[in-house]
Scaffold this motif. Structure first.
Motif, mmCIF file in Angstrom:
data_model
loop_
_atom_site.group_PDB
_atom_site.id
_atom_site.type_symbol
_atom_site.label_atom_id
_atom_site.label_comp_id
_atom_site.label_asym_id
_atom_site.label_seq_id
_atom_site.Cartn_x
_atom_site.Cartn_y
_atom_site.Cartn_z
ATOM 1 N N VAL A 104 0.735 -1.405 0.009
ATOM 2 C CA VAL A 104 0.050 -0.202 -0.058
ATOM 3 C C VAL A 104 0.845 1.394 0.103
ATOM 4 C CG1 VAL A 104 -1.810 -1.124 1.182
ATOM 5 C CG2 VAL A 104 -0.272 -0.076 2.541
ATOM 6 N N ASP A 105 2.239 1.147 0.021
ATOM 7 C CA ASP A 105 3.002 2.401 -0.159
ATOM 8 C C ASP A 105 4.206 1.921 -0.660
ATOM 9 O OD1 ASP A 105 5.530 1.888 2.148
ATOM 10 O OD2 ASP A 105 3.642 0.623 2.742
ATOM 11 N N THR A 106 4.947 3.006 -1.295
ATOM 12 C CA THR A 106 6.087 2.767 -2.146
ATOM 13 C C THR A 106 7.346 2.518 -1.350
ATOM 14 O OG1 THR A 106 6.224 5.161 -2.216
ATOM 15 C CG2 THR A 106 5.213 4.059 -3.859
ATOM 16 N N GLY A 107 7.183 3.209 -0.069
ATOM 17 C CA GLY A 107 8.572 2.871 0.933
ATOM 18 C C GLY A 107 8.713 1.492 1.023
ATOM 19 N N GLY A 257 4.453 22.236 -4.901
ATOM 20 C CA GLY A 257 5.864 22.181 -5.036
ATOM 21 C C GLY A 257 6.698 21.604 -3.951
ATOM 22 N N ASP A 258 5.871 21.088 -2.761
ATOM 23 C CA ASP A 258 6.622 20.478 -1.637
ATOM 24 C C ASP A 258 5.887 19.265 -0.965
ATOM 25 O OD1 ASP A 258 4.178 21.303 -0.276
ATOM 26 O OD2 ASP A 258 5.270 23.068 0.369
ATOM 27 N N ALA A 259 6.374 18.859 -0.024
ATOM 28 C CA ALA A 259 5.922 17.673 0.473
ATOM 29 C C ALA A 259 4.318 17.416 0.592
ATOM 30 C CB ALA A 259 6.635 17.196 1.596
ATOM 31 N N GLY A 260 3.865 18.644 0.884
ATOM 32 C CA GLY A 260 2.598 18.627 1.129
ATOM 33 C C GLY A 260 1.559 18.351 0.091
ATOM 34 N N CYS A 261 2.057 18.181 -1.216
ATOM 35 C CA CYS A 261 1.145 17.682 -2.398
ATOM 36 C C CYS A 261 1.862 16.484 -3.006
ATOM 37 C CB CYS A 261 0.763 18.857 -3.276
ATOM 38 S SG CYS A 261 2.468 19.676 -4.238
ATOM 39 N N LEU A 262 2.608 15.880 -2.042
ATOM 40 C CA LEU A 262 3.266 14.540 -2.731
ATOM 41 C C LEU A 262 2.117 13.624 -3.222
ATOM 42 C CD1 LEU A 262 6.009 12.893 -2.896
ATOM 43 C CD2 LEU A 262 5.468 11.981 -0.716
ATOM 44 N N VAL A 263 2.572 13.189 -4.550
ATOM 45 C CA VAL A 263 1.659 12.218 -5.160
ATOM 46 C C VAL A 263 2.448 10.695 -4.851
ATOM 47 C CG1 VAL A 263 0.828 11.031 -7.040
ATOM 48 C CG2 VAL A 263 0.719 13.677 -6.736
ATOM 49 N N ASN A 264 2.050 9.833 -3.971
ATOM 50 C CA ASN A 264 2.501 8.522 -3.540
ATOM 51 C C ASN A 264 1.590 7.669 -4.211
ATOM 52 O OD1 ASN A 264 3.701 6.426 -2.158
ATOM 53 N ND2 ASN A 264 3.992 7.649 -0.216
ATOM 54 N N ALA A 265 2.030 6.134 -4.058
ATOM 55 C CA ALA A 265 1.231 5.073 -4.748
ATOM 56 C C ALA A 265 1.438 3.933 -4.046
ATOM 57 C CB ALA A 265 1.931 5.071 -6.359
ATOM 58 N N SER A 266 0.365 3.206 -4.274
ATOM 59 C CA SER A 266 0.324 1.658 -4.033
ATOM 60 C C SER A 266 1.080 0.786 -5.174
ATOM 61 C CB SER A 266 -0.936 1.018 -3.637
ATOM 62 O OG SER A 266 -1.688 0.924 -5.117
ATOM 63 N N GLY A 267 1.670 -0.057 -4.954
ATOM 64 C CA GLY A 267 2.559 -0.786 -5.925
ATOM 65 C C GLY A 267 2.505 -2.359 -5.967
ATOM 66 N N ILE A 268 3.103 -2.800 -6.948
ATOM 67 C CA ILE A 268 3.350 -4.289 -6.690
ATOM 68 C C ILE A 268 4.452 -4.459 -7.674
ATOM 69 C CG2 ILE A 268 2.040 -4.540 -9.055
ATOM 70 C CD1 ILE A 268 0.756 -7.138 -7.771
ATOM 71 N N VAL A 269 5.046 -5.546 -7.109
ATOM 72 C CA VAL A 269 6.476 -6.150 -7.444
ATOM 73 C C VAL A 269 6.308 -7.580 -7.912
ATOM 74 C CG1 VAL A 269 8.949 -6.328 -7.063
ATOM 75 C CG2 VAL A 269 7.753 -4.379 -5.998
ATOM 76 N N ALA A 270 6.969 -8.064 -9.027
ATOM 77 C CA ALA A 270 7.194 -9.289 -9.432
ATOM 78 C C ALA A 270 8.324 -9.869 -8.831
ATOM 79 C CB ALA A 270 7.232 -9.696 -10.840
ATOM 80 N N LEU A 271 8.291 -11.073 -8.036
ATOM 81 C CA LEU A 271 9.345 -11.451 -7.520
ATOM 82 C C LEU A 271 9.974 -12.983 -7.997
ATOM 83 C CD1 LEU A 271 8.122 -11.037 -3.717
ATOM 84 C CD2 LEU A 271 9.781 -9.632 -4.842
ATOM 85 N N ASP A 324 11.954 10.169 -6.481
ATOM 86 C CA ASP A 324 11.866 8.712 -6.618
ATOM 87 C C ASP A 324 11.311 8.329 -5.292
ATOM 88 O OD1 ASP A 324 12.341 6.126 -6.653
ATOM 89 O OD2 ASP A 324 14.511 6.113 -6.931
ATOM 90 N N LEU A 325 9.806 7.812 -5.462
ATOM 91 C CA LEU A 325 9.186 7.463 -4.460
ATOM 92 C C LEU A 325 9.813 6.285 -3.617
ATOM 93 C CD1 LEU A 325 5.590 7.262 -6.105
ATOM 94 C CD2 LEU A 325 6.773 9.045 -4.609
ATOM 95 N N ARG A 326 10.590 5.392 -4.243
ATOM 96 C CA ARG A 326 11.316 4.375 -3.370
ATOM 97 C C ARG A 326 12.041 4.797 -2.209
ATOM 98 N NH1 ARG A 326 14.857 1.049 -7.073
ATOM 99 N NH2 ARG A 326 15.576 3.188 -7.579
ATOM 100 N N LYS A 327 12.453 6.217 -2.435
ATOM 101 C CA LYS A 327 13.336 6.749 -1.063
ATOM 102 C C LYS A 327 12.549 6.829 0.044
ATOM 103 C CE LYS A 327 16.721 9.402 -4.273
ATOM 104 N NZ LYS A 327 17.164 10.834 -4.624
ATOM 105 N N LEU A 328 11.262 6.752 0.102
ATOM 106 C CA LEU A 328 10.552 7.043 1.209
ATOM 107 C C LEU A 328 10.595 5.655 2.091
ATOM 108 C CD1 LEU A 328 7.323 8.469 -0.410
ATOM 109 C CD2 LEU A 328 9.060 9.609 0.570
#
Length: 344
Positions: A104-107, A257-271, A324-328
């Motif tokens: 549910v999160d890119t982190g 232009g700051d973290a207050g309007c960050l667009v995040n995402a749920s995501g899926i990875v093939a393992l 780069d959302l992965r930095k979260l």
């Protein structure tokens, strides 16, 4: 608030009626693909599923299984961060138990991709997504934008600063949920963009005139009741509240232009390698699933040509920061900073 069934959600998206938890044909627009054109899923598949969205993701899985009777889908459920750590541990041990990870999160996605556990995705799958959400080793599923829900009787839009950083010095009473994972990702983005010193000062400033809530739905409800003037929350909490209470005294504002309007995402990875994990991801990016999650979960479809949820500003009109959302995934310094300030 009463949610519709998956079938009703599909019907609202323009699909034909059919059996409960089944896909029906939907007219697609440019960029989106109907499940009618996707290959059947056959074989064993293990999915690690991060908890979220009140069972709506489970409805999607049931629909996929209903359409693919030869698919043997095994699901392990848990918190996204905990499952990500499990995948990393299994990878280091040379053990493969999961074929897919839906977070549910890119982190959490970043934890897995940084460990080298993700398999590359084909170009034709990635090309369905908005250009700014195309990644080689994972696929976003739906998006969410950070917003500033405000009480329309207590606050005028012109009172809300364009910079989220300026709220620390404002006279507005603020609602926040510091222990909530989405808020912590937001603070992590602020750390990356503004630096630790500025983020620490911001946390101290907000803490002086903030009311704490357990979660971000609570923040939005507190704003609507007039307990606070404004809050920090992902967009869908406000849209869900207003869907059940159209005259609610709450509206959405956006910083610039700051973290207050960050667009995040749920995501899926093939393992794991092979067509089956990739084709499963294709179902999540189908017109039917994207439309369902937009209409029922009020999430932002990231596949081109699918209508966004009503009540949300068009993403093209917003100015989220480039990141780069992965930095979260780098949450530990954030938690340490929040504990040092005393907000956790």
């Amino acid at each position: 608030m009463q949610r519709r069934t998956f079938l009703q959600g599909l019907a609202a998206a323009g699909a034909l009626t059919g059996l409960p938890f089944s896909f029906a044909h939907a007219m697609t627009q440019t960029g989106s693909v109907s499940v009618e054109s996707l290959p059947k899923l056959e074989g064993d598949l293990t999915l690690y599923l991060g908890r979220g969205e009140g069972g709506l993701y489970e409805n999607v899985l049931k629909a996929i299984e209903k359409r693919n009777p030869k698919l043997n889908l095994k699901v392990r459920r848990g918190g996204s961060a905990a499952l990500a750590n499990t995948i990393v541990a299994e990878t280091k041990a040379g053990v493969k138990r999961a074929d897919l990870f839906w977070a549910v999160d890119t982190g959490s996605i970043g934890v897995v991709t940084d460990a080298g556990a993700a398999k590359p995705l084909p170009d034709d799958l990635r090309s369905q997504l908005r250009e700014d959400f195309q990644y080689p080793s994972w696929s976003p599923v739906t998006g969410r934008v950070r917003t500033l829900p405000y009480n329309t009787e207590r606050v005028k839009p012109e009172q809300i600063p364009e910079s989220v950083m300026a709220l620390a010095d404002s006279d507005l009473k603020i609602g926040w949920a510091p222990a909530y994972s989405s808020f912590q990702s937001f603070v992590t983005a602020m750390r990356i963009l503004e630096g630790d010193k500025a983020t620490k000062a911001w946390l101290k400033g907000i803490n002086k005139h903030a009311k704490k809530y357990a979660g971000e739905l609570g923040v939005v409800m507190g704003v609507e009741r007039g307990e606070v003037d404004i809050g920090f929350a992902n967009h869908y909490y406000t849209l869900r509240l207003k869907s059940g209470k159209p005259n609610a005294n709450v509206a959405l504002a956006y910083s610039k232009g700051d973290a207050g309007c960050l667009v995040n995402a749920s995501g899926i990875v093939a393992l794991s390698d092979g067509d089956l994990p990739v084709n499963f991801i294709r179902y999540l990016l189908s017109h039917e699933v994207q439309s369902y999650l937009a209409r029922e979960a009020y999430e932002i479809p990231l596949v081109q040509g699918v209508e966004p949820p009503q009540g949300l500003a068009d993403l093209s009109t917003l100015s989220p920061p480039e990141m780069d959302l992965r930095k979260l995934a780098d949450l530990r310094p954030t938690l340490n900073l929040m504990r040092e300030v005393g907000v956790l």
